[in-house]
Design a protein around this motif. Structure first.
Motif, PDB file in Angstrom:
ATOM      1  N   SER A   1      29.546  -9.382 -39.806  1.00  0.00           N
ATOM      2  CA  SER A   1      29.348  -9.562 -41.245  1.00  0.00           C
ATOM      3  C   SER A   1      28.224  -8.670 -41.764  1.00  0.00           C
ATOM      4  N   PHE A   2      27.103  -8.630 -41.062  1.00  0.00           N
ATOM      5  CA  PHE A   2      25.987  -7.793 -41.507  1.00  0.00           C
ATOM      6  C   PHE A   2      26.339  -6.312 -41.400  1.00  0.00           C
ATOM      7  N   SER A   3      27.085  -5.931 -40.363  1.00  0.00           N
ATOM      8  CA  SER A   3      27.463  -4.523 -40.205  1.00  0.00           C
ATOM      9  C   SER A   3      28.372  -4.068 -41.332  1.00  0.00           C
ATOM     10  N   ILE A   4      29.403  -4.865 -41.621  1.00  0.00           N
ATOM     11  CA  ILE A   4      30.336  -4.492 -42.676  1.00  0.00           C
ATOM     12  C   ILE A   4      29.622  -4.468 -44.032  1.00  0.00           C
ATOM     13  N   ALA A   5      28.755  -5.450 -44.266  1.00  0.00           N
ATOM     14  CA  ALA A   5      27.989  -5.477 -45.518  1.00  0.00           C
ATOM     15  C   ALA A   5      27.107  -4.243 -45.661  1.00  0.00           C
TER      16      ALA A   5
ATOM     17  N   LEU B   1      34.855 -18.001 -41.764  1.00  0.00           N
ATOM     18  CA  LEU B   1      33.475 -18.403 -41.494  1.00  0.00           C
ATOM     19  C   LEU B   1      32.460 -17.627 -42.338  1.00  0.00           C
ATOM     20  N   VAL B   2      32.917 -16.564 -43.008  1.00  0.00           N
ATOM     21  CA  VAL B   2      31.991 -15.698 -43.754  1.00  0.00           C
ATOM     22  C   VAL B   2      31.350 -16.440 -44.919  1.00  0.00           C
TER      23      VAL B   2
ATOM     24  N   ALA C   1      27.340 -16.452 -45.647  1.00  0.00           N
ATOM     25  CA  ALA C   1      26.779 -15.873 -46.868  1.00  0.00           C
ATOM     26  C   ALA C   1      25.965 -16.908 -47.644  1.00  0.00           C
ATOM     27  N   ALA C   2      26.449 -18.149 -47.670  1.00  0.00           N
ATOM     28  CA  ALA C   2      25.705 -19.205 -48.368  1.00  0.00           C
ATOM     29  C   ALA C   2      24.397 -19.508 -47.656  1.00  0.00           C
ATOM     30  N   HIS C   3      24.416 -19.447 -46.330  1.00  0.00           N
ATOM     31  CA  HIS C   3      23.256 -19.822 -45.516  1.00  0.00           C
ATOM     32  C   HIS C   3      22.182 -18.733 -45.487  1.00  0.00           C
ATOM     33  N   MET C   4      22.586 -17.451 -45.484  1.00  0.00           N
ATOM     34  CA  MET C   4      21.625 -16.371 -45.310  1.00  0.00           C
ATOM     35  C   MET C   4      21.554 -15.428 -46.504  1.00  0.00           C
TER      36      MET C   4
ATOM     37  N   LYS D   1      30.580 -10.113 -49.792  1.00  0.00           N
ATOM     38  CA  LYS D   1      31.288 -11.184 -49.078  1.00  0.00           C
ATOM     39  C   LYS D   1      32.801 -10.984 -49.041  1.00  0.00           C
ATOM     40  N   GLU D   2      33.409 -10.703 -50.165  1.00  0.00           N
ATOM     41  CA  GLU D   2      34.866 -10.569 -50.203  1.00  0.00           C
ATOM     42  C   GLU D   2      35.334  -9.370 -49.389  1.00  0.00           C
ATOM     43  N   GLN D   3      34.573  -8.290 -49.455  1.00  0.00           N
ATOM     44  CA  GLN D   3      34.927  -7.123 -48.648  1.00  0.00           C
ATOM     45  C   GLN D   3      34.842  -7.444 -47.165  1.00  0.00           C
ATOM     46  N   VAL D   4      33.782  -8.151 -46.756  1.00  0.00           N
ATOM     47  CA  VAL D   4      33.637  -8.540 -45.352  1.00  0.00           C
ATOM     48  C   VAL D   4      34.829  -9.382 -44.915  1.00  0.00           C
ATOM     49  N   LYS D   5      35.197 -10.346 -45.728  1.00  0.00           N
ATOM     50  CA  LYS D   5      36.315 -11.234 -45.395  1.00  0.00           C
ATOM     51  C   LYS D   5      37.622 -10.436 -45.276  1.00  0.00           C
TER      52      LYS D   5
END
Length: 929
Positions: A350-354, A394-395, A399-402, A413-417
């Motif tokens: 998730s962090f890499s794609i973001a 799970l993304v 995203a909500a948590h961090m 977020k949507e791009q990662v998903k």
């Protein structure tokens, strides 16, 4: 009464607030993608990566280094939490993830930094203050290590007596014996090096004894704890490392003192949290449960996994078997390993794609693809079938948590998903087939190299996944044969690509059957190689270009930049640097000289992260055009545009826009973005489009018989949108995907013509955050009305400043280029050794850069601007056997009362004594010969 246990977010903030109180500038985390000094594209694996140029004296710690951060003057102290990935190269924890409680591929590294400011005394004092006084670590359980070299083994530097004395004072202050609590460490444990070369120095670590027992330990227990330091016992672990950067490790094995001394620290956030939460804030060591995964860092992800799978995490750990391999045996052990792997890999991906790095088929992109496929495989353990992807779901919780700390997760977020869903769906088909073939291969015992190669080459089944399946069954894989077959395939491919190229210029390329473009709806397609060319560009430089029968890559036209991506044949990948047109033919320019053979069947894969960023800017351009008509006039006609992944520019005829007009335009665009209107396109006859006054077009342009109308709003194919333009580019599906829009500049480009520069998505967020930070700093010094006025004028001031900086930089570059030509004309004996006089270091570097690309020899430059001496040396490869840049600067810098050093090809230093510059350069001439 139970102890109040802080959350992970509170622990992180305590660290940052503490160093902010010590006058540190809190800087944002760097991107997880990092390009090393040798040009390799790897992952950011330590907090200090982004600061290496500062440590080497190549640049100052200026504010522009950190977008959105403001500080007075040049920051010499910084603190941050850095996103790190260790999944390849020297630091690779991938295979251990899930089998224990502390290995991760993604983690946060808390750090504080001094750039030539404070050193050992302050660093150690603040470490003690934060750990013992603020976090309340029990002092009797705290141990420090210092550097003790083994001179017989040639270890660098001397014993770190200064750190020993500083720690001794701290331990004595609470009645503890420093001879017990300070432990000597060798080069391996207490001399920190990021790599074989680069900034380095002795370090002092802080360890904590977590053995069961009372909170404070007796002296006997303290002595027992000291024996565990730097060992393999998990009950005594390192929590913080203070590195005192004093040297640069050179390629020849020597260590050169750096121009200034720096502090580089690192404390694993997940580990710190596990200690504090696992001991219930240091109130219970008897029942302590120290596990990075048993914290609220991972709990939200585990809770979501439980909802999706129906399985529950129980914190079990597999034990090593007789061969020393850790293999889960019980069903619960397998479930718990899967929970840990999936949660860890979710964060990494998730962090890499973001941050713009996607799963793919080359270097770090392939590492991400491997990680995703491992997560999908472990999903089978939790009962997820290949029919319905689960991982991308799970993304949202991540995203909500961090997202408060790392807002890019929410923005992207949507791009990662979407990326994760597409990758998982693709691999699910491969996984089922791969497992089936693996089971057949495993019936005969160990897996042969030929079988593992077939799984990889034909079915895209990663070798490490084959190894994982084999290890779970107690089998081995013949990696030597696998590697041999891989190399043979690469050699065949390279030979094929060299034998079928012809050289032509762009103007000589004949228009053949048009390349079929498929990229409006797809990001990946199968194609056939029609021809491989060596194309001479406008400058006469040869570039390898591949012509395909069909492609999802957009070819540069209409202001939209061309796509990059990959051509894939089995396990071989050929990176595409850009795509352009020659008539109706798409030319895919290769990043390297290699290309697939003519006639080969290939998979074409677009760099999706880059494409989506371009689409956001392109769709925003259409909305901007509409907003201009609304705010200025229908006569504000488009004269050109340029759309890239980084920004958009839009040229139009008009008088200069007022600040109020610019504000209205920005507001209108963002209102349309938030409306999340659909973006659609239709193909209609040009005659029909020409007679429709609602469709914007560039009059004077030649259009084909049928044209593409891109509309925003309205009903698809109804040609009734509030924005309609003739456009062949690619776009978002809804305006909401743009996220945010910001104007960053408006200026004249010709008489009666203006240019707007703007950014969208994460780039717009960064611009907005920078503005907000500046307002916060300045508004505190003026009245409320003054702050309001300041806000209105801010965009205009920033734009003017940016234009001025560009102009000054361009002027400096021109002057430096002229000076370089002058020096080249006077060069003698393969050497240029000169004092540039009263100029600054930036100007000297510009002259250096202009020279080194044109001069095969030795360059030594001095500058004396501001009353200080700047020295730099460049030595071309052909001359390094005789003299090295690092040795030159190391020799002459002391003459001007300073120091310095660097690599064989480039080095830099300085000093205070301007009167000795000529003497220093005279010594340099002797070294050069």
């Amino acid at each position: 009464m139970s102890a109040v246990v802080p959350t992970a977010a509170q622990i992180r903030q305590t660290f940052l607030d503490f160093f902010k109180s010590k006058q540190h500038t809190i800087v944002p985390s760097d991107n997880v993608g990092y390009t090393s000094r040798d040009g390799a594209r790897i992952f950011t694996n330590a907090g200090m990566n982004q600061f290496v140029p500062i440590f080497l004296g190549e640049r100052s710690a200026d504010v522009d280094t950190w977008p959105g951060v403001l500080a007075k003057g040049l920051p010499t102290r910084a603190a941050d939490t850095q996103k790190c990935i260790r999944a390849g190269g020297k630091h690779n924890d991938l295979e251990d993830v899930g089998l224990d409680t502390y290995h991760h591929t993604f983690f946060e590294m808390l750090g504080n930094w001094s750039f030539g400011d404070y050193f050992k005394k302050e660093a150690i004092s603040w470490s003690w203050e934060l750990i013992v006084e603020r976090f309340k670590f029990p002092p009797s359980r705290v141990f420090a290590t210092i550097y003790q070299p083994n001179k017989e083994k040639g270890d660098p530097a001397d014993r770190d007596e200064e750190s020993w004395n500083l720690w001794a004072e701290k331990f004595r202050s609470v009645g503890l014996d420093p001879d017990i609590h300070i432990v000597n460490g060798n080069k391996k444990d207490n001399f920190w090096m990021m790599a074989d070369t680069g900034p380095c120095g002795p370090c002092t670590e802080i360890h904590i004894d977590l053995t069961p027992g009372p909170i404070e330990l007796s002296e006997e227990r303290q002595r027992e704890g000291a024996k565990l330091v730097n060992g393999s016992d998990a009950s005594c672990i390192e929590i913080w490392n203070n590195v005192f950067i004093q040297y640069n490790a050179n390629p020849d094995g020597t260590f050169t003192p750096l121009p200034a001394q720096h502090v580089d620290t690192g404390m694993g956030f997940e580990r710190l949290t596990s200690i504090i939460q696992g001991t219930k804030n240091f109130t219970d060591f008897e029942n302590a449960k120290i596990s990075n995964y048993d914290t609220d860092v991972f709990k939200p992800i585990f809770d979501e996994l439980t909802k999706l799978s129906g399985k529950h995490y129980q914190s079990t750990l597999p034990k090593p078997n007789e061969q020393g391999h850790v293999i889960p045996v019980s069903e619960q052990e397998k479930i718990d390993v899967a929970f840990r792997v999936i949660a860890d890999h979710l964060r990494t991906l998730s962090f890499s794609i973001a941050d713009g790095i996607q799963p793919g088929n080359s270097d770090r992109n392939y590492t991400l693809r491997r990680i995703l496929r491992r997560a999908v495989k472990y999903g089978r353990t939790l009962g997820f079938s290949g029919k319905e992807p689960f991982f991308y779901k799970l993304v949202d919780v991540l995203a909500a948590h961090m997202g408060d700390v790392f807002p890019e997760l929410r923005v992207k977020k949507e791009q990662v998903k979407n990326v994760l869903k597409m990758e998982e769906e693709s691999f699910n088909r491969t996984l089922d087939k791969g497992i089936e073939l693996f089971e057949k291969a495993a019936k005969g015992g160990d897996i042969s190299g030929a079988d593992s190669f077939q799984l990889y080459d034909t079915y895209g089944f990663p070798f490490d996944l084959t190894e994982l399946l084999a290890r779970e069954r107690g089998l081995k894989v013949d990696k030597a044969v696998f590697d041999k077959l891989m190399q043979e395939q690469k050699d065949r491919s390279a030979a094929d690509s060299k034998g079928n190229k012809r050289t032509v210029s762009l103007s000589e390329i004949e228009t053949k059957e048009a390349t079929q473009f498929l990229g409006y709806e797809e990001l990946k397609n199968e194609a056939r190689v029609l021809e491989v060319l060596s194309v001479k560009d406008k400058e006469g430089k040869d570039q390898t270009a591949v012509i395909l029968d069909r492609s999802v890559c957009y070819a540069e036209m209409g202001g939209q930049t061309g796509d990059g991506g990959l051509l894939i044949i089995g396990a071989n990948t050929f990176p595409i640097s850009s795509t352009t047109k020659a008539g109706n033919i798409w030319l895919h320019f290769m990043k390297d000289d290699e290309a697939p053979a003519v006639g080969a069947s290939v998979t074409v894969e677009v760099d999706a992260a880059r494409r989506h960023a371009i689409e956001r800017h392109h769709t925003a351009t259409h909305i901007l055009h509409w907003a201009l008509h609304e705010v200025v006039s229908q006569d504000a006609t488009q004269k050109g545009s340029n759309v890239t992944a980084d920004k958009l520019t839009f040229d139009f005829n008009s008088a200069a826009l007022t600040p109020a007009q610019l504000s209205d335009i920005e507001r209108l665009v963002n209102e349309r973005v938030l409306a999340n209107d659909p973006v659609s396109w239709s193909e209609i006859p040009y005659a029909e489009a020409k007679n429709n006054s609602g469709i914007m077009q560039l009059f004077g342009e030649k259009y084909p018989e049928n044209v593409r109308v891109v509309q925003i709003g309205g009903k698809p194919n109804a040609i009734d949108g509030w924005s309609m333009e003739l456009c062949g580019g690619t776009h978002t599906r809804h305006t909401g995907e743009i996220g945010l829009f910001r104007l960053v500049g408006e200026s004249a480009i010709a008489a009666g013509q203006r240019r707007i520069e703007a950014v969208a998505g994460l780039e717009a967020y960064n611009a907005a955050r920078a503005d907000a930070d500046l307002l916060k700093l300045l508004a505190g010094k003026v009245s409320a009305q003054g702050a309001a006025d300041l806000e209105k004028k801010l965009d205009q001031l920033l734009s003017q400043q940016k234009e001025l900086e560009k102009a000054l930089k361009a002027a400096q570059q021109r002057e430096a280029s002229g000076k370089a030509k002058e020096l080249l004309a006077g060069a003698e004996n393969n050497a240029i050794v000169v004092n540039l006089g009263d100029v600054d270091a930036d100007y000297a570097m510009a002259v250096n850069d202009a020279l080194k690309g044109q001069f095969n020899g030795v360059i030594v430059l001095a500058a004396t601007g501001g009353g200080n001496v700047t020295l730099m040396a460049n030595v071309a490869k052909d001359h390094q056997a005789k003299v090295q840049a690092g040795k030159i600067i190391q020799t002459i810098a002391p003459i001007v009362g300073g120091k310095g050093g660097g690599k064989p090809d480039f080095a830099r230093g300085g000093g205070k004594d301007v009167s000795k510059v000529d003497a220093a350069l005279a010594e340099a001439r002797k070294l050069v010969g």
